[in-house]
Design a protein around this motif. Sequence first.
Motif, PDB file in Angstrom:
ATOM      1  N   GLU A 173       0.819  -1.210   0.000  1.00 39.61           N
ATOM      2  CA  GLU A 173       0.000   0.000   0.000  1.00 39.61           C
ATOM      3  C   GLU A 173       0.854   1.262   0.000  1.00 39.61           C
ATOM      4  O   GLU A 173       0.490   2.277  -0.591  1.00 39.61           O
ATOM      5  N   THR A 174       2.011   1.214   0.663  1.00 35.83           N
ATOM      6  CA  THR A 174       2.885   2.385   0.713  1.00 35.83           C
ATOM      7  C   THR A 174       3.376   2.776  -0.679  1.00 35.83           C
ATOM      8  O   THR A 174       3.697   3.946  -0.915  1.00 35.83           O
ATOM      9  N   THR A 223       0.873   5.236  -1.941  1.00 34.33           N
ATOM     10  CA  THR A 223       0.817   6.508  -1.219  1.00 34.33           C
ATOM     11  C   THR A 223       2.080   7.330  -1.418  1.00 34.33           C
ATOM     12  O   THR A 223       2.026   8.513  -1.740  1.00 34.33           O
ATOM     13  N   ASP A 241      -7.795   8.750  -4.068  1.00 32.08           N
ATOM     14  CA  ASP A 241      -7.482   8.153  -2.765  1.00 32.08           C
ATOM     15  C   ASP A 241      -6.673   6.866  -2.935  1.00 32.08           C
ATOM     16  O   ASP A 241      -7.142   5.891  -3.529  1.00 32.08           O
ATOM     17  N   GLN A 246      -5.622   4.644  -0.625  1.00 31.41           N
ATOM     18  CA  GLN A 246      -6.108   3.493   0.146  1.00 31.41           C
ATOM     19  C   GLN A 246      -7.280   2.817  -0.551  1.00 31.41           C
ATOM     20  O   GLN A 246      -7.358   1.579  -0.584  1.00 31.41           O
ATOM     21  N   PHE A 248      -5.934   0.843  -3.447  1.00 35.05           N
ATOM     22  CA  PHE A 248      -5.234  -0.379  -3.050  1.00 35.05           C
ATOM     23  C   PHE A 248      -6.229  -1.476  -2.659  1.00 35.05           C
ATOM     24  O   PHE A 248      -6.005  -2.655  -2.955  1.00 35.05           O
ATOM     25  N   ARG A 249      -7.324  -1.099  -2.014  1.00 37.27           N
ATOM     26  CA  ARG A 249      -8.355  -2.102  -1.681  1.00 37.27           C
ATOM     27  C   ARG A 249      -8.962  -2.690  -2.958  1.00 37.27           C
ATOM     28  O   ARG A 249      -9.262  -3.893  -3.015  1.00 37.27           O
ATOM     29  N   GLN A 289      -6.531  -5.233  -4.147  1.00 33.48           N
ATOM     30  CA  GLN A 289      -6.597  -6.444  -3.322  1.00 33.48           C
ATOM     31  C   GLN A 289      -7.742  -7.342  -3.765  1.00 33.48           C
ATOM     32  O   GLN A 289      -7.575  -8.566  -3.884  1.00 33.48           O
TER      33      GLN A 289
END
Length: 251
Positions: A115-116, A119, A171, A173, A176-177, A180
């Motif tokens: 995830e980093t 970001t 966004d 996050q 990234f979801r 996933q």
Amino acid sequence: LHHGRDDPRYLRSDPRRNFEECTVVKIRPTMFAVAGITNRATSRWNQKSIIRRSVKSVGSEETGSTITGSVLTRMFFPAEPLRWVNRIDGGASSSELLKTARRALRCVEWRNFKETLMTQAGSPVWLQAVCSMDAADSQHSSELWNWKTVSRPVAAGEHVDFFISHSWHDDAQVKFRMLQNEAALFDRKFGRHPTFWLDCVCIDQDSIRDGLRVLPIFVMASRKVLVLFGDTYINRLWCVWELFILFAFDS
């Protein structure tokens, strides 16, 4: 045309924050010339409707005259000093670009996708490096992470599973979801983790210009284009360009 600054008068989703609207007026083998549009209050869409109305009124039955493209150019794009911009392809032939793409094609395996990455890569330093394609900015951006260890070269005969098309202004996050979920579905269907193409680690950060020259080949070398559609996606030129490439070559 990217004007090299972040104009706080406009929202981040507004293209005018980073770009100036111009028109291409001359094209040469290795560069092209642009002239800015001085009337900022008139959008390009309004200009088109104005031009259509002008043609209709000037080319009327009373006068029988017509209005030429050069006249329209002078009307809506006033004369001003031209700015010459280097063409990103450098005038290279298609075979040269293909060789460059084969050497440069990389992918990220899902186990290395953190995830980093989403970001930190969206920091202003990296975004400025991409927009300006400046070597010094590129060097600073690559210090955020070791992109060469995150991604790997694509093997002969291998295809990247997903080309990720997204806006760095959306966004991280949430995106990234979404990744996933897609990786889990892929694993259940094919019994392995997918590979991804992500610009910040799959474009050579020491030579961003060369990577962008062959971006269309990177898109078409992937099995699928995965669009992470956020609030700013449709307003980002890179995103629109990636979709245009897909529709142009895969129609």
